[in-house]
Write an enzyme that holds these catalytic residues in place. Sequence first.
Site, PDB file in Angstrom:
ATOM      1  CE  LYS A 201       3.307   2.100  10.050  1.00 30.69           C
ATOM      2  NZ  LYS A 201       3.158   3.323  10.679  1.00 30.69           N
TER       3      LYS A 201
ATOM      4  CG  LEU B 224      -1.958  -1.300   1.387  1.00 33.48           C
ATOM      5  CD1 LEU B 224      -2.765  -0.922   2.670  1.00 33.48           C
ATOM      6  CD2 LEU B 224      -2.854  -1.054   0.032  1.00 33.48           C
TER       7      LEU B 224
ATOM      8  CG  ASP C 228       4.874  12.735  10.969  1.00 32.42           C
ATOM      9  OD1 ASP C 228       5.159  13.886  10.447  1.00 32.42           O
ATOM     10  OD2 ASP C 228       5.119  11.740  10.338  1.00 32.42           O
TER      11      ASP C 228
ATOM     12  CG  MET D 154      10.160   3.981  10.650  1.00 28.14           C
ATOM     13  SD  MET D 154      10.548   4.164  12.360  1.00 28.14           S
ATOM     14  CE  MET D 154       8.957   4.028  13.124  1.00 28.14           C
ATOM     15  CB  ALA D 155       7.594   0.833   8.563  1.00 29.54           C
TER      16      ALA D 155
ATOM     17  NE  ARG E 210      11.131   2.611   0.759  1.00 26.34           N
ATOM     18  CZ  ARG E 210      11.859   1.347   1.264  1.00 26.34           C
ATOM     19  NH1 ARG E 210      10.971   0.232   1.088  1.00 26.34           N
ATOM     20  NH2 ARG E 210      12.853   1.518   1.596  1.00 26.34           N
ATOM     21  N   GLY E 211       7.012   4.381   3.811  1.00 26.16           N
ATOM     22  CA  GLY E 211       7.298   5.296   4.819  1.00 26.16           C
ATOM     23  C   GLY E 211       8.684   5.703   4.959  1.00 26.16           C
TER      24      GLY E 211
END
Length: 636
Positions: A39, A16, A133, A21-22, A18-19
């Site tokens: 995640k 779904l 955030d 760190m995960a 990409r962030g």
Amino acid sequence: MNTTLLAERYRLTDHLARGGMADVYAAHDELLGRRVAVKMLHANFATDEAFVQRFRREAQAAANLTHPNIVSIYDTGKDGGSYYIVMELVEGRTLREVLRSEGPLLPRRAAEIASEVAAALSVAARGGLAHRDVKPGNILLTPTGSVKVTDFGIARAWDDSEELTKTGAVIGTATYFSPEQAQGHPADGRSDLYALGVVLFEMLTGRPPFSGETPVSIAYQHVSENASVPSASNPDVPAELDAIVMRALEKNPLDRYQSAEEMRGDLLRFLSGLPVGATHPDAATRVVAATPPPTVPPDETYRQLTPLPPERRTPWSVIIGSILLLVVVAIAGLYLLDGLSNTDARNALVEMPGLTGATEAQAIEELQDLDLRFLLSRQPSDEFEEGTVASTDPVAGTLVDPTMRVTLVVSSGPETFAVPGVVGRDVTAASEALREADFIVRVESVTDDEIIANQVISQDPPAGTNHPPGTEVLLTVSAGPEQVVLSEYTGFTAIDALAALSNLGVQTVVEREFHPTIPDGEVIRTEPGALEIIPKNTVVTLIVSLGVEPVAVPSLIGNTEAEARNALAALGLNMVLGEPIEVTADSGQEGIVLAQGTPANVLVEPGTTITVQIGEVPPPPTTTTVPSTTTTTTTP
């Protein structure tokens, strides 16, 4: 993607997002038979204890929060070397996607969304958590209009004294930084309210209050510049909503709302048409009208602000229809009058004229000239323009009995079809779906820090609008994060390297280690290394020197001179002999180290010289014989 079974329970089905760190996947819980989101920590962080600790803390903190406006956490664990969190899978779009595709929201809808985000932050605050955030990408809107806040990935307990981040770590998103975050000060719940103020400003105007080419330039504006009121960009924003936004955007946390519940109260008062507690800087000079209480209908939830439609005019179809009705009545009257006077004339045959391609008005006029009755039919046609005759029944040249009606088929233009919705899909699958519907596809790629590569960000024309086959559909597709090239930073001071990496747009963490040649405070290397091409949202580790690693001086007492010299040499230390210590021959200490200048266990740099004193037996007295006299001399 190929399905993967995680922890013998969660079958991953779709990637779904990409962030930082995960990665986030859609998955099926094989045990409970439900759809979930998973995640997974990036592999390069799974071996970093600090990141793993932050990742676990996210799960523990968020799992304790239960509220309709917060994404639920179901499970957490480790499978092999992969750490994961299982959470509620929310159908819908992020607020970021809505703003990108539809522009600013209606002021009332923006206030509704902000009030629900404030409700989620209020629950977190009661649990001792700050989100840190808050941004449109972390606010989810369901098809029913509900709001859910996700990704407490960098939240932490306010009373937690243990520092989880390393020196230089960047946490949060610069566009939504509070001034205190931009200056490296601790963030609390009021920092979240500042970020919510930025989000509310963006919902009302279609853009954030501050923008710039680098995170540093944006952070500088958060600290030193005042935002304009939303109504300066969107005159439809009421004064009360201006006041709420500007209160949330105060530079000093003491001047902001002091709690999410307080800000939510003002938003709810605005939505109810009541006076709000916040005051606008120029409130004394403005006349504030009460906000009308009705909400927008559900189908206008995300409608973009648009100008009023032009004044309606009577459609040409009504005018022409009225004329045709009068013409038909007139023809019928004439026909009846003619039939009464001359029965034989009724049976006269008329040749059907060729009307294909003529305009509707021209065809009607010609049929009237021939005293032919007719029926109008409108059908789509790819060959004939809208409003022109596509065919007649009977065809041209046929002898027609005037007592019968002929059919005039008028083109309504090309047949149209609904454009499929492909936002969020892989570009290959999206293009295939559009081509199967007979649309032409054009693709434009843009870099995006949050949406994975090859995923469709927006489409034009929008989904559900009707267009003829062959219409071009423009797909804006993510090319993934912007790529940057790391320079060689070895020998830079840590401060200079951090500034350079910040200007490059990457996030950084700092680690320290000893080095035999690079001085304390200078960069040894980066991970990833110099000249590597990396996504702009990559976290770069900066390895900074602590200088030469010191060694502990060993205890040399009792060693022989050779043993002492060898022990020091093994540690990179030098030895020099001091004044010997006088001992007796029967003491057993001759040639033995009896004292050392630098005590044992003292830390010194390699290359240091250690002075030792050795036991020494003095020489025996010397006897000299002289004629007639005997003299005894003792050598000192």
